[in-house]
Design a protein around this motif. Structure first.
Motif, short mmCIF file in Angstrom:
data_model
loop_
_atom_site.label_atom_id
_atom_site.label_comp_id
_atom_site.label_asym_id
_atom_site.label_seq_id
_atom_site.Cartn_x
_atom_site.Cartn_y
_atom_site.Cartn_z
N ARG A 184 66.18 12.05 42.39
CA ARG A 184 67.13 11.07 43.45
C ARG A 184 68.57 10.96 43.06
NH1 ARG A 184 65.59 12.13 48.41
NH2 ARG A 184 63.60 11.80 48.94
N HIS A 185 68.42 10.71 41.85
CA HIS A 185 69.81 10.33 41.12
C HIS A 185 70.56 11.55 40.99
CE1 HIS A 185 67.56 6.96 39.68
NE2 HIS A 185 68.44 6.50 39.13
N ALA A 186 70.16 12.70 40.96
CA ALA A 186 71.04 13.88 40.78
C ALA A 186 71.19 14.66 42.29
CB ALA A 186 70.50 14.98 39.75
N GLY A 187 70.17 14.24 43.14
CA GLY A 187 70.15 14.77 44.35
C GLY A 187 69.73 16.23 44.36
N LEU A 188 68.69 16.57 43.32
CA LEU A 188 68.13 17.92 43.20
C LEU A 188 66.71 17.80 43.19
CD1 LEU A 188 70.41 18.97 40.07
CD2 LEU A 188 70.80 19.56 42.63
N ALA A 189 66.32 19.08 43.66
CA ALA A 189 64.70 19.62 43.72
C ALA A 189 64.45 20.50 42.72
CB ALA A 189 64.32 19.55 45.01
N TYR A 190 63.91 20.49 41.66
CA TYR A 190 63.27 21.21 40.77
C TYR A 190 62.02 21.93 41.30
CZ TYR A 190 66.90 19.22 37.93
OH TYR A 190 68.14 18.66 37.50
N PRO A 191 61.96 23.36 41.17
CA PRO A 191 60.83 23.99 41.65
C PRO A 191 59.73 23.96 40.41
CG PRO A 191 62.36 25.65 40.96
CD PRO A 191 63.02 24.27 41.05
N VAL A 192 58.56 24.17 40.91
CA VAL A 192 57.33 24.23 40.00
C VAL A 192 56.88 25.77 40.13
CG1 VAL A 192 55.31 23.52 39.22
CG2 VAL A 192 57.20 21.63 39.60
N ARG A 193 56.52 26.62 39.39
CA ARG A 193 56.27 27.91 39.75
C ARG A 193 55.01 28.09 38.64
NH1 ARG A 193 61.95 29.96 39.11
NH2 ARG A 193 62.75 29.18 41.22
N ASP A 194 53.93 28.26 39.19
CA ASP A 194 52.52 28.60 38.55
C ASP A 194 52.34 27.57 37.61
OD1 ASP A 194 52.04 30.96 39.86
OD2 ASP A 194 53.48 32.04 38.56
N GLY A 195 52.40 26.15 38.19
CA GLY A 195 52.16 25.16 37.15
C GLY A 195 53.23 24.85 36.15
N VAL A 196 54.46 25.52 36.28
CA VAL A 196 55.47 25.35 35.30
C VAL A 196 56.64 24.81 35.67
CG1 VAL A 196 56.93 26.58 33.44
CG2 VAL A 196 54.61 27.39 33.62
N PRO A 197 57.23 23.56 35.37
CA PRO A 197 58.30 23.11 36.00
C PRO A 197 59.78 23.97 35.32
CG PRO A 197 57.56 21.61 34.44
CD PRO A 197 56.37 22.61 34.67
N ILE A 198 60.59 24.18 36.44
CA ILE A 198 61.65 25.10 36.22
C ILE A 198 62.78 24.04 36.24
CG2 ILE A 198 63.22 26.90 36.86
CD1 ILE A 198 60.14 27.70 35.98
N LEU A 199 63.03 23.21 34.90
CA LEU A 199 64.27 22.10 35.00
C LEU A 199 65.54 22.91 34.55
CD1 LEU A 199 61.83 19.34 33.41
CD2 LEU A 199 62.51 19.83 35.50
N LEU A 200 65.94 23.93 35.31
CA LEU A 200 67.39 24.57 35.15
C LEU A 200 68.07 24.01 36.52
CD1 LEU A 200 66.29 27.84 33.95
CD2 LEU A 200 67.15 26.20 32.55
N VAL A 201 69.30 23.27 35.98
CA VAL A 201 70.29 22.79 37.15
C VAL A 201 70.55 24.10 38.14
CG1 VAL A 201 72.52 21.74 37.86
CG2 VAL A 201 71.22 20.76 35.99
N SER A 202 70.61 25.26 37.71
CA SER A 202 70.85 26.39 38.31
C SER A 202 69.70 26.96 39.29
CB SER A 202 71.45 27.64 37.35
OG SER A 202 70.43 27.86 36.47
N GLU A 203 68.59 26.68 38.86
CA GLU A 203 67.44 26.87 39.79
C GLU A 203 67.02 25.88 40.94
OE1 GLU A 203 65.32 29.68 39.67
OE2 GLU A 203 66.90 30.57 38.43
N ALA A 204 67.73 24.68 40.70
CA ALA A 204 67.34 23.42 41.51
C ALA A 204 67.87 23.65 42.73
CB ALA A 204 67.96 22.12 40.72
N ARG A 205 67.32 22.96 43.83
CA ARG A 205 67.73 23.07 45.24
C ARG A 205 68.51 21.56 45.42
NH1 ARG A 205 65.58 20.66 49.72
NH2 ARG A 205 63.71 20.12 48.63
N LYS A 206 69.67 21.70 46.23
CA LYS A 206 70.36 20.50 46.50
C LYS A 206 69.44 19.77 47.62
CE LYS A 206 75.11 21.36 45.15
NZ LYS A 206 76.39 21.25 45.32
N LEU A 207 69.28 18.50 47.51
CA LEU A 207 68.47 17.66 48.57
C LEU A 207 69.31 17.32 49.65
CD1 LEU A 207 66.72 15.04 46.28
CD2 LEU A 207 65.95 16.78 47.25
#
Length: 67
Positions: A41-64
């Motif tokens: 919420r602080h960054a306004g981003l949603a990070y995907p989780v693929r096959d149980g692995v969180p992808i914590l890259l800002v470039s992969e995140a979706r804007k909320l």
């Protein structure tokens, strides 16, 4: 959006989920089981989780959407 603290992402350990933070703000992340994303919420981003692995890259995140 439903944010459950006690519910972990499929394939992810609940303890690991509690330790994860946003790489941009260092704020805690919340799991959204409906979208399959970790929400910062602080960054306004949603990070995907693929096959149980969180992808914590800002470039992969979706804007909320603020709506």
């Amino acid at each position: 959006m439903t944010e459950e603290k006690g519910e972990a992402a499929p394939g992810m350990d609940r303890k690991m989920l509690e330790l994860l933070v946003c790489p941009l703000t260092r704020a805690p992340l919340k799991w959204d089981p409906q979208a399959g994303e970790l929400i910062s919420r602080h960054a306004g981003l949603a990070y995907p989780v693929r096959d149980g692995v969180p992808i914590l890259l800002v470039s992969e995140a979706r804007k909320l959407d603020d709506a």
